[in-house]
Design an enzyme around this catalytic site. Structure first.
Site, PDB file in Angstrom:
ATOM      1  N   ILE A  45     -39.279  41.934  51.415  1.00 31.57           N
ATOM      2  CA  ILE A  45     -39.029  42.465  52.737  1.00 31.57           C
ATOM      3  C   ILE A  45     -39.834  41.636  53.721  1.00 31.57           C
ATOM      4  O   ILE A  45     -41.033  41.422  53.528  1.00 31.57           O
ATOM      5  CB  ILE A  45     -39.463  43.942  52.844  1.00 31.57           C
ATOM      6  CG1 ILE A  45     -38.857  44.780  51.714  1.00 31.57           C
ATOM      7  CG2 ILE A  45     -39.077  44.504  54.209  1.00 31.57           C
ATOM      8  CD1 ILE A  45     -37.365  44.828  51.703  1.00 31.57           C
ATOM      9  N   CYS A  46     -39.178  41.153  54.755  1.00 33.82           N
ATOM     10  CA  CYS A  46     -39.869  40.466  55.841  1.00 33.82           C
ATOM     11  C   CYS A  46     -40.711  39.311  55.305  1.00 33.82           C
ATOM     12  O   CYS A  46     -40.227  38.481  54.537  1.00 33.82           O
ATOM     13  CB  CYS A  46     -40.715  41.494  56.603  1.00 33.82           C
ATOM     14  SG  CYS A  46     -41.365  40.962  58.186  1.00 33.82           S
ATOM     15  N   THR A  47     -41.978  39.260  55.662  1.00 34.53           N
ATOM     16  CA  THR A  47     -42.845  38.149  55.281  1.00 34.53           C
ATOM     17  C   THR A  47     -43.273  38.196  53.821  1.00 34.53           C
ATOM     18  O   THR A  47     -43.987  37.296  53.361  1.00 34.53           O
ATOM     19  CB  THR A  47     -44.091  38.119  56.169  1.00 34.53           C
ATOM     20  OG1 THR A  47     -44.675  39.426  56.219  1.00 34.53           O
ATOM     21  CG2 THR A  47     -43.726  37.686  57.587  1.00 34.53           C
ATOM     22  N   GLY A  48     -42.825  39.190  53.084  1.00 33.84           N
ATOM     23  CA  GLY A  48     -43.072  39.192  51.645  1.00 33.84           C
ATOM     24  C   GLY A  48     -42.453  37.990  50.963  1.00 33.84           C
ATOM     25  O   GLY A  48     -42.858  37.603  49.856  1.00 33.84           O
ATOM     26  N   ALA A  94     -35.038  39.919  56.282  1.00 36.56           N
ATOM     27  CA  ALA A  94     -35.687  39.549  57.530  1.00 36.56           C
ATOM     28  C   ALA A  94     -36.737  40.588  57.917  1.00 36.56           C
ATOM     29  O   ALA A  94     -37.296  41.272  57.064  1.00 36.56           O
ATOM     30  CB  ALA A  94     -34.630  39.387  58.612  1.00 36.56           C
TER      31      ALA A  94
END
Length: 321
Positions: free
Chosen positions: A109-112, A162
């Site tokens: 998820i996201c910056t993961g 994103a």
């Protein structure tokens, strides 16, 4: 299989929304959907300790990341402001890499996605992340093809999403994949959300994005592009207008926008076409001409490649005319 085990990896500085969107959505499959094979989510944190979240919150209930063993159906790595420290933590990276080998699919998820990249799991793959961090991720991991536009990308058994609330879109997509469209619609209704944004929908519109930071040359070229999409927007023409070389202009665009001038122009033209298709009844050749495409067929090919849907079908789905 009685349950689908889902591991959600958290760490200090993880974003609560990233975690909760997944655990809540998947939990509803059991609570409301009465699935034959429900999910069982497990929060994994270093040492099983509570993790500190942005805003002064903390989250308990984690299991030790180091002791977790598969098989897991899915491993999801959350994003958050602490993602850089997590990606630099050899313990977290090593165990994410290990859990990936013990799982049917892996997601972030996201910056993961930066943690997956640090673990080498995205090498040779196409991936996305929060638009704000896409250029940095591409610079840190040149072996990964970073696409800053889509809400989520699936490349084999690896899925990257994103920013922040795209966790909901990803969760609904996973539910549909595992349990069918009717279950996905049921959970979306309970969450009171639009059923599912397509994964290739843009994260941020070029027409609402902030101007390029700190560089007057890039800002001026961008304004020129958006004001005349039907003109000569070749890299040579743009560089000549800016009074610099094509090489220098390309370097500035990559630094400030994460795209070459040609990539930016194509992106702008396609998004403008999408706006016209959804908001007007202009015939396809007119849309193509206004947006700088040589013909309706050229528009169709580029649009279908970018959005995964033909312009005519996009108008049927999104248009009000």
């Amino acid at each position: 299989m009685d349950v689908r085990r889902v591991a959600v990896v958290g760490y200090d500085g993880a974003e609560l929304i990233d975690i909760a969107c997944v655990t809540t959505s998947l939990g509803m499959v059991s609570e409301y959907g009465r699935a034959r094979v429900p999910y069982r989510t497990e929060l994994l944190t270093p040492g099983g300790r509570p993790i500190r979240l942005p805003g002064g919150l903390s989250l308990e209930g984690g299991h030790p990341l180091e002791r977790a063993t598969g098989p897991f159906d899915t491993v999801l790595v959350s994003g958050g402001l602490g993602h850089e420290k997590a990606a630099a933590n050899p313990l977290i990276v090593a165990h994410v890499r290990r859990l990936a080998r013990e799982s049917r699919r892996v997601a972030s998820i996201c910056t993961g996605s930066g943690i997956l990249a640090a673990a080498g799991l995205l090498d040779g793959r196409r991936a996305t992340t929060h638009w704000r961090y896409a250029a940095d991720m591409a610079a840190r991991h040149p072996e990964v093809t970073v696409d800053p536009d889509p809400i989520y990308i699936r490349d084999g058994n690896l899925i990257t999403s994103a920013g922040v609330t795209s966790a909901l879109d990803l969760s609904i997509a996973l539910i549909e994949e595992d349990h069918g469209a009717e279950m996905a619609r049921l959970i979306a209704r309970h969450l009171v959300i639009y059923l599912q944004r397509p994964g290739n929908q843009a994260q941020m519109s070029i027409f609402t994005a902030a101007p390029p930071p700190g560089n007057d040359v890039v800002r001026g070229v961008v304004e020129h592009v958006l004001a005349g999409l039907d003109g000569d927007l070749s890299a040579a023409a743009l560089a000549a207008r800016a009074g610099i070389s094509v090489r220098h202009l390309t370097r500035l665009f990559l630094t400030h926008l994460g795209r070459t001038p040609a990539q930016y122009v194509k992106h702008a033209r396609l998004e403008a076409a999408a706006h016209l298709l959804a908001g007007t009844s202009l015939p396809m050749p007119a849309v193509a001409a206004r947006c700088g495409f040589g013909s309706a067929e050229t528009l169709r090919q580029a649009f279908t490649t970018r959005y995964g849907i033909a312009p005519s079908r996009y108008r049927q789905v999104h248009g009000g005319h």
